[in-house]
Design a protein around this motif. Structure first.
Motif, PDB file in Angstrom:
ATOM      1  N   GLY A 144     -21.196  12.461   5.418  1.00  0.00           N
ATOM      2  CA  GLY A 144     -21.792  13.627   4.781  1.00  0.00           C
ATOM      3  C   GLY A 144     -23.306  13.580   4.754  1.00  0.00           C
ATOM      4  O   GLY A 144     -23.977  14.585   5.042  1.00  0.00           O
ATOM      5  N   VAL A 145     -23.859  12.414   4.430  1.00  0.00           N
ATOM      6  CA  VAL A 145     -25.317  12.278   4.388  1.00  0.00           C
ATOM      7  C   VAL A 145     -25.902  12.461   5.787  1.00  0.00           C
ATOM      8  O   VAL A 145     -26.952  13.096   5.964  1.00  0.00           O
ATOM      9  CB  VAL A 145     -25.713  10.917   3.781  1.00  0.00           C
ATOM     10  N   LEU A 152     -24.103  22.639   5.402  1.00  0.00           N
ATOM     11  CA  LEU A 152     -22.984  23.010   4.526  1.00  0.00           C
ATOM     12  C   LEU A 152     -21.788  22.084   4.713  1.00  0.00           C
ATOM     13  O   LEU A 152     -21.136  21.708   3.735  1.00  0.00           O
ATOM     14  CB  LEU A 152     -22.584  24.464   4.775  1.00  0.00           C
ATOM     15  N   SER A 153     -21.496  21.704   5.950  1.00  0.00           N
ATOM     16  CA  SER A 153     -20.365  20.791   6.161  1.00  0.00           C
ATOM     17  C   SER A 153     -20.672  19.407   5.589  1.00  0.00           C
ATOM     18  O   SER A 153     -19.784  18.742   5.055  1.00  0.00           O
ATOM     19  CB  SER A 153     -20.010  20.709   7.638  1.00  0.00           C
ATOM     20  N   GLY A 154     -21.921  18.972   5.673  1.00  0.00           N
ATOM     21  CA  GLY A 154     -22.290  17.698   5.061  1.00  0.00           C
ATOM     22  C   GLY A 154     -22.174  17.738   3.550  1.00  0.00           C
ATOM     23  O   GLY A 154     -21.739  16.769   2.914  1.00  0.00           O
ATOM     24  N   LEU A 155     -22.529  18.861   2.954  1.00  0.00           N
ATOM     25  CA  LEU A 155     -22.390  19.018   1.509  1.00  0.00           C
ATOM     26  C   LEU A 155     -20.920  18.940   1.098  1.00  0.00           C
ATOM     27  O   LEU A 155     -20.582  18.319   0.087  1.00  0.00           O
ATOM     28  CB  LEU A 155     -23.005  20.348   1.082  1.00  0.00           C
ATOM     29  N   VAL A 156     -20.049  19.537   1.910  1.00  0.00           N
ATOM     30  CA  VAL A 156     -18.612  19.462   1.633  1.00  0.00           C
ATOM     31  C   VAL A 156     -18.123  18.022   1.740  1.00  0.00           C
ATOM     32  O   VAL A 156     -17.331  17.558   0.911  1.00  0.00           O
ATOM     33  CB  VAL A 156     -17.828  20.392   2.585  1.00  0.00           C
ATOM     34  N   PHE A 157     -18.611  17.275   2.721  1.00  0.00           N
ATOM     35  CA  PHE A 157     -18.198  15.874   2.868  1.00  0.00           C
ATOM     36  C   PHE A 157     -18.711  15.016   1.722  1.00  0.00           C
ATOM     37  O   PHE A 157     -18.051  14.065   1.315  1.00  0.00           O
ATOM     38  CB  PHE A 157     -18.696  15.290   4.198  1.00  0.00           C
ATOM     39  N   ILE A 158     -19.878  15.326   1.190  1.00  0.00           N
ATOM     40  CA  ILE A 158     -20.444  14.500   0.116  1.00  0.00           C
ATOM     41  C   ILE A 158     -19.740  14.747  -1.211  1.00  0.00           C
ATOM     42  O   ILE A 158     -19.325  13.800  -1.879  1.00  0.00           O
ATOM     43  CB  ILE A 158     -21.962  14.764  -0.014  1.00  0.00           C
ATOM     44  N   ILE A 159     -19.608  16.005  -1.611  1.00  0.00           N
ATOM     45  CA  ILE A 159     -19.073  16.257  -2.953  1.00  0.00           C
ATOM     46  C   ILE A 159     -17.670  16.845  -2.959  1.00  0.00           C
ATOM     47  O   ILE A 159     -17.090  17.033  -4.025  1.00  0.00           O
ATOM     48  CB  ILE A 159     -20.023  17.168  -3.771  1.00  0.00           C
ATOM     49  N   GLY A 160     -17.118  17.139  -1.799  1.00  0.00           N
ATOM     50  CA  GLY A 160     -15.757  17.652  -1.734  1.00  0.00           C
ATOM     51  C   GLY A 160     -15.725  19.168  -1.682  1.00  0.00           C
ATOM     52  O   GLY A 160     -16.659  19.848  -2.112  1.00  0.00           O
ATOM     53  N   PHE A 161     -14.611  19.689  -1.173  1.00  0.00           N
ATOM     54  CA  PHE A 161     -14.494  21.133  -0.986  1.00  0.00           C
ATOM     55  C   PHE A 161     -14.431  21.865  -2.315  1.00  0.00           C
ATOM     56  O   PHE A 161     -15.099  22.881  -2.512  1.00  0.00           O
ATOM     57  CB  PHE A 161     -13.254  21.455  -0.143  1.00  0.00           C
ATOM     58  N   LYS A 162     -13.654  21.351  -3.254  1.00  0.00           N
ATOM     59  CA  LYS A 162     -13.479  22.043  -4.534  1.00  0.00           C
ATOM     60  C   LYS A 162     -14.785  22.087  -5.319  1.00  0.00           C
ATOM     61  O   LYS A 162     -15.159  23.126  -5.863  1.00  0.00           O
ATOM     62  CB  LYS A 162     -12.383  21.354  -5.351  1.00  0.00           C
ATOM     63  N   ARG A 163     -15.495  20.974  -5.372  1.00  0.00           N
ATOM     64  CA  ARG A 163     -16.766  20.952  -6.100  1.00  0.00           C
ATOM     65  C   ARG A 163     -17.813  21.820  -5.425  1.00  0.00           C
ATOM     66  O   ARG A 163     -18.624  22.458  -6.090  1.00  0.00           O
ATOM     67  CB  ARG A 163     -17.287  19.526  -6.216  1.00  0.00           C
TER      68      ARG A 163
END
Length: 123
Positions: A2-3, A34-45
């Protein structure tokens, strides 16, 4: 992962801006960010972060700017995205600036900053 995706996304956004708002690089950078953000904090968050009631204005500007960049109007899209980004992450900026204030206290960086300060001369 994600980072790395967020880092590459920011790199492509910066590179796209430097190359006179190249819409392909900007769109690719946005998707990676945006995909990295999803990998870092998860889809739901990520979903709950973007779609909170107080942040809907920033979310609409951010995603609206993304859509406009994808429609090949990169300058207007990036302006809208920037406003949306600032609105969304407004509460995070004091934390980031507080962290930047602590950087001179890190031993390796303090020595580096001292050497840079000594080598700069007045002309």
């Amino acid at each position: 992962i994600g980072v790395g995706l967020v880092g590459f996304g920011l790199f492509f956004i910066l590179f796209g801006v430097l190359l006179y708002f190249d819409s392909v690089l900007l769109a690719f950078g946005n998707i990676l960010f945006l995909s990295g953000l999803v990998f870092i904090i998860g889809f739901k968050r990520t979903f709950t972060f973007f779609f909170q009631r107080p942040k809907l204005k920033g979310t609409s500007f951010f995603f609206g700017g993304l859509v406009i960049v994808l429609m090949k109007w990169p300058l207007l899209g990036m302006l809208l995205e920037t406003y949306g980004f600032i609105t969304l992450f407004r509460s995070f900026f004091p934390v980031a600036f507080g962290f930047l204030g602590w950087l001179p206290n890190i031993p390796v960086l303090s020595k580096l900053l001292q050497k840079v300060g000594e080598s700069s001369s007045m002309v």
